[in-house]
Design a protein around this motif. Structure first.
Motif, PDB file in Angstrom:
ATOM      1  N   GLY A 223       0.622  -1.247  -0.341  1.00 19.29           N
ATOM      2  CA  GLY A 223       0.405  -0.069   0.480  1.00 19.29           C
ATOM      3  C   GLY A 223       0.856   1.593  -0.094  1.00 19.29           C
ATOM      4  N   THR A 224       2.022   1.104   0.650  1.00 16.18           N
ATOM      5  CA  THR A 224       2.367   2.239   0.760  1.00 16.18           C
ATOM      6  C   THR A 224       2.870   2.559  -0.851  1.00 16.18           C
ATOM      7  N   ASP A 225       3.700   1.840  -0.994  1.00 17.94           N
ATOM      8  CA  ASP A 225       4.524   1.658  -3.320  1.00 17.94           C
ATOM      9  C   ASP A 225       2.840   2.374  -2.972  1.00 17.94           C
ATOM     10  N   TRP A 226       1.859   1.926  -3.058  1.00 17.87           N
ATOM     11  CA  TRP A 226       0.827   2.695  -4.384  1.00 17.87           C
ATOM     12  C   TRP A 226       0.708   4.169  -3.625  1.00 17.87           C
ATOM     13  N   LEU A 227       0.836   4.808  -3.038  1.00 23.79           N
ATOM     14  CA  LEU A 227       0.557   6.442  -2.667  1.00 23.79           C
ATOM     15  C   LEU A 227       1.453   6.714  -3.343  1.00 23.79           C
ATOM     16  N   PHE A 259      -3.189  11.076  -3.560  1.00 20.60           N
ATOM     17  CA  PHE A 259      -3.978   9.830  -2.171  1.00 20.60           C
ATOM     18  C   PHE A 259      -5.471   9.402  -2.475  1.00 20.60           C
ATOM     19  N   LYS A 260      -5.828  10.265  -3.358  1.00 17.16           N
ATOM     20  CA  LYS A 260      -7.598  10.562  -4.001  1.00 17.16           C
ATOM     21  C   LYS A 260      -7.815   9.562  -4.796  1.00 17.16           C
ATOM     22  N   GLU A 261      -6.343   9.773  -5.612  1.00 16.87           N
ATOM     23  CA  GLU A 261      -6.216   9.475  -6.838  1.00 16.87           C
ATOM     24  C   GLU A 261      -6.396   8.061  -6.645  1.00 16.87           C
ATOM     25  N   VAL A 262      -5.367   7.797  -5.693  1.00 22.03           N
ATOM     26  CA  VAL A 262      -5.064   6.084  -5.532  1.00 22.03           C
ATOM     27  C   VAL A 262      -6.553   5.320  -5.154  1.00 22.03           C
ATOM     28  N   GLY A 263      -8.023   6.277  -4.288  1.00 17.87           N
ATOM     29  CA  GLY A 263      -8.958   5.919  -4.019  1.00 17.87           C
ATOM     30  C   GLY A 263      -9.580   5.648  -5.056  1.00 17.87           C
ATOM     31  N   LYS A 264      -9.593   6.218  -5.989  1.00 21.58           N
ATOM     32  CA  LYS A 264     -10.493   6.465  -7.208  1.00 21.58           C
ATOM     33  C   LYS A 264     -10.870   4.786  -7.350  1.00 21.58           C
ATOM     34  N   LEU A 265      -9.114   4.327  -7.884  1.00 22.94           N
ATOM     35  CA  LEU A 265      -9.508   3.233  -8.210  1.00 22.94           C
ATOM     36  C   LEU A 265      -9.217   1.474  -7.232  1.00 22.94           C
ATOM     37  N   LEU A 266      -9.253   1.884  -6.116  1.00 20.03           N
ATOM     38  CA  LEU A 266      -9.040   0.677  -5.021  1.00 20.03           C
ATOM     39  C   LEU A 266     -10.229   0.836  -4.223  1.00 20.03           C
ATOM     40  N   SER A 434      -5.289   0.319   7.968  1.00 19.90           N
ATOM     41  CA  SER A 434      -6.273   0.548   8.008  1.00 19.90           C
ATOM     42  C   SER A 434      -7.379   1.415   7.400  1.00 19.90           C
ATOM     43  N   TYR A 435      -6.690   1.828   6.496  1.00 21.49           N
ATOM     44  CA  TYR A 435      -7.142   2.981   5.114  1.00 21.49           C
ATOM     45  C   TYR A 435      -8.470   1.547   4.602  1.00 21.49           C
ATOM     46  N   PHE A 436      -7.837   0.370   4.282  1.00 24.17           N
ATOM     47  CA  PHE A 436      -8.450  -0.849   4.183  1.00 24.17           C
ATOM     48  C   PHE A 436      -9.664  -1.404   4.792  1.00 24.17           C
ATOM     49  N   GLY A 437      -8.397  -1.931   5.569  1.00 24.94           N
ATOM     50  CA  GLY A 437      -9.402  -3.074   6.859  1.00 24.94           C
ATOM     51  C   GLY A 437     -10.498  -2.171   7.578  1.00 24.94           C
ATOM     52  N   GLN A 438     -10.465  -1.197   7.148  1.00 24.03           N
ATOM     53  CA  GLN A 438     -11.614  -0.212   8.333  1.00 24.03           C
ATOM     54  C   GLN A 438     -11.332   0.996   7.987  1.00 24.03           C
ATOM     55  N   GLY A 439     -11.521   1.150   5.995  1.00 20.88           N
ATOM     56  CA  GLY A 439     -12.141   2.205   5.728  1.00 20.88           C
ATOM     57  C   GLY A 439     -11.798   3.729   5.975  1.00 20.88           C
ATOM     58  N   LYS A 440     -10.957   4.063   6.441  1.00 19.52           N
ATOM     59  CA  LYS A 440     -10.297   5.325   6.746  1.00 19.52           C
ATOM     60  C   LYS A 440      -9.987   5.618   5.652  1.00 19.52           C
ATOM     61  N   SER A 441     -10.712   7.730   6.031  1.00 17.76           N
ATOM     62  CA  SER A 441      -9.764   8.012   4.864  1.00 17.76           C
ATOM     63  C   SER A 441      -8.860   8.459   4.186  1.00 17.76           C
ATOM     64  N   GLU A 442      -8.917   8.650   3.303  1.00 13.15           N
ATOM     65  CA  GLU A 442      -6.844   9.332   3.373  1.00 13.15           C
ATOM     66  C   GLU A 442      -6.599  10.733   3.800  1.00 13.15           C
ATOM     67  N   GLN A 443      -7.698  12.134   4.219  1.00  9.48           N
ATOM     68  CA  GLN A 443      -6.789  12.603   4.942  1.00  9.48           C
ATOM     69  C   GLN A 443      -6.486  12.532   6.578  1.00  9.48           C
ATOM     70  N   ASP A 444      -7.509  11.122   7.227  1.00  6.27           N
ATOM     71  CA  ASP A 444      -7.431  10.646   8.370  1.00  6.27           C
ATOM     72  C   ASP A 444      -6.087   9.337   8.710  1.00  6.27           C
ATOM     73  N   VAL A 445      -5.590   9.243   7.679  1.00  2.80           N
ATOM     74  CA  VAL A 445      -3.821   8.189   7.943  1.00  2.80           C
ATOM     75  C   VAL A 445      -3.383   9.753   7.797  1.00  2.80           C
ATOM     76  N   LEU A 446      -3.209   9.787   6.662  1.00  2.00           N
ATOM     77  CA  LEU A 446      -1.800  11.220   6.758  1.00  2.00           C
ATOM     78  C   LEU A 446      -1.974  12.546   7.788  1.00  2.00           C
ATOM     79  N   ASP A 447      -3.297  11.962   8.129  1.00  2.00           N
ATOM     80  CA  ASP A 447      -3.178  13.000   9.397  1.00  2.00           C
ATOM     81  C   ASP A 447      -2.695  11.988  10.504  1.00  2.00           C
ATOM     82  N   THR A 448      -2.948  10.978  10.529  1.00  2.00           N
ATOM     83  CA  THR A 448      -2.451  10.171  11.743  1.00  2.00           C
ATOM     84  C   THR A 448      -0.652   9.853  11.611  1.00  2.00           C
ATOM     85  N   ILE A 449      -0.285   9.730  10.605  1.00  2.27           N
ATOM     86  CA  ILE A 449       1.090   9.741  10.064  1.00  2.27           C
ATOM     87  C   ILE A 449       1.804  10.387  11.065  1.00  2.27           C
TER      88      ILE A 449
END
Length: 457
Positions: A223-227, A259-266, A434-449
């Motif tokens: 997943g990190t490779d995708w981003l 990141f949202k461009e990745v989300g549009k696909l995955l 978490s992005y996939f398994g828990q359905g977290k948003s792109e913003q939430d994932v990046l904010d957490t990191i």
């Protein structure tokens, strides 16, 4: 060392890997062999007579890679008279600092990432790169690779090997059956995704993309490779560098947009997860298994480094990896057809001795002679050295080599390998799950990191 560990583990598992002994110079008494040996040793005359000299080399290469390394050094030994001892250990990152502190550093160490090179340079024990080695690095490696081999603006190491990650695997046979064409731009890739989804709408479990992030302790890295690939394509090389170095926030608006461009696909259930389930299944699907869908027709596309060939070869030797076979790959397209971006990694050699014989060996490691000897010693190995004889590579490896050495390619080192470990191989991995398994948003994932980034780093 995330990617290094994954790649090394795969390489050791390749049942089809071929170890080819490099012919030693002067190993036979026949006149024909003597002539052959003389020709083979001609490129090595520049290193002079090193009879009786000893050179110690410490790397993370073990098992088949360790054997291949010794074979790659053998012609240098035979032609110069030097004795090169190779020691491989997967604990190099831990053991090397201990050895340096105790005064028992090897003459040369091969390190799996630029960050470790800097750490070694900071010890004050790394010797200045020899003049001849520096000349070879300047001649045979692109500016991007020279930059990664540098610390403080000075080239201090040699990029002895490489790997390429920005590829999309597919089945040429399946594409031909369906009339699909390899996309040349990101928009064409999105359009192809829509077409595949539409064409297979009535087929249960068949989706355009197959994705797996599960991998034990390293779960999340695909997943990190995708981003990282999206950041490289939807921003630019400089922004990518700033993001990786935390000179801009991890959750910078540009990164969120990429990141949202990745989300549009995955994150689209119409597009994933071929052969495995819905979007959430991405988190629990093994990355080693993800490519199976391309063979059984449940999936059509998979983002993965070219070392995935090892998985196909070890799991099913009958799979044809070729441009018209069961499996092949194409570089992940960029926004514009004429722009090329490649994410990858590599290993870098540094010296802890300035003895003349060590300096000569450094020059050898940066030369086409070493690149060719290493390619002969084991299949599945590539380099960014432009002096390599491409005919020594099998087709799938040549695909990676061409991308890595293309003058028009913007190359960037895998971002998570350059970040502080607690981020790059820690929270970044976990948040992609978490992005996939828990359905977290792109913003939430990046904010957490961003919040978890260690102070002062």
């Amino acid at each position: 060392m995330k990617r290094a560990n994954v790649y090394k583990g795969l390489a050791a598992a390749i049942s089809a890997a071929t170890l080819v002994g490099v012919a030693g110079c002067g190993s036979s008494n026949s006149s024909e062999s003597t002539k052959s040996s003389g020709a083979q040793c001609a490129p090595y005359k520049v290193y002079g007579d090193l009879s009786g000299k000893k050179i110690s080399v410490y790397t993370i290469w073990v098992d088949q890679e360790g054997d291949a390394t010794a074979k790659a050094f053998s012609q240098f030994e035979s032609c110069t008279g030097a004795k090169v001892s190779h020691e491989g250990s997967r604990d190099l990152a831990t053991q090397l600092p201990v050895r340096i502190k105790s005064g028992s550093a090897p003459d040369i160490a091969v390190l799996p990432q630029p960050g470790l090179v800097k750490s070694m340079v900071d010890t004050g024990k790394v010797a200045k790169l020899s003049k001849d080695a520096l000349a070879n690095v300047s001649k045979y490696y692109s500016k991007d690779w020279q930059d990664y081999a540098s610390v403080g603006g000075k080239v201090v190491s040699i990029p002895v090997d490489a790997n390429a990650k920005s590829f999309i695997w597919y089945s040429p046979k399946k594409f031909k059956e369906k009339g699909y064409k390899v996309p040349q731009t990101w928009d064409e890739m999105v359009s192809l995704t829509k077409t595949i989804a539409k064409d297979n709408k009535g087929d249960t479990g068949v989706k355009p993309w197959s994705v797996g992030l599960e991998g034990g302790a390293d779960s999340g890295w695909p997943g990190t490779d995708w981003l990282e690939d999206a950041v490289l394509r939807f921003t630019d090389g400089d922004t990518y560098n700033q993001w990786v170095a935390h000179k801009i926030p991890f959750n910078d608006p540009k990164i969120v947009a990429a990141f949202k461009e990745v989300g549009k696909l995955l994150k689209n259930t119409d597009y994933v997860n071929g052969g495995f389930g819905d979007t959430k299944s991405i988190a629990s699907t093994s990355w080693q298994d993800a490519g199976n869908s391309l063979i059984d027709g449940k999936g059509y596309l998979m983002h993965m480094a070219l070392f995935y060939q090892s998985n196909y070869e070890s799991s099913n030797p009958d799979i044809s990896i070729s441009p018209d076979g069961d499996a092949w790959a194409f570089p992940m397209p960029s926004l514009e057809k004429d722009k090329k971006n490649m994410l990858g990694g590599g290993d870098f050699a540094v010296a802890f001795s300035d003895k003349p014989e060590v300096q000569k060996f450094e020059a050898f490691l940066a030369s086409p002679e070493y690149a060719n000897a290493r390619a002969k010693a084991m299949t599945g190995w590539i380099t960014a050295n432009t002096g390599l004889d491409e005919s020594l590579l099998k087709p799938i490896d040549k695909l990676a080599y061409t991308s890595l050495t293309d003058k028009n390619t913007t190359f960037r080192f895998d971002g998570s390998d350059l970040m502080p470990a607690e981020v790059g191989t820690g929270i970044f991995f976990k948040e992609m799950i978490s992005y996939f398994g828990q359905g977290k948003s792109e913003q939430d994932v990046l904010d957490t990191i961003e919040k978890s980034w260690p102070a002062g780093k």
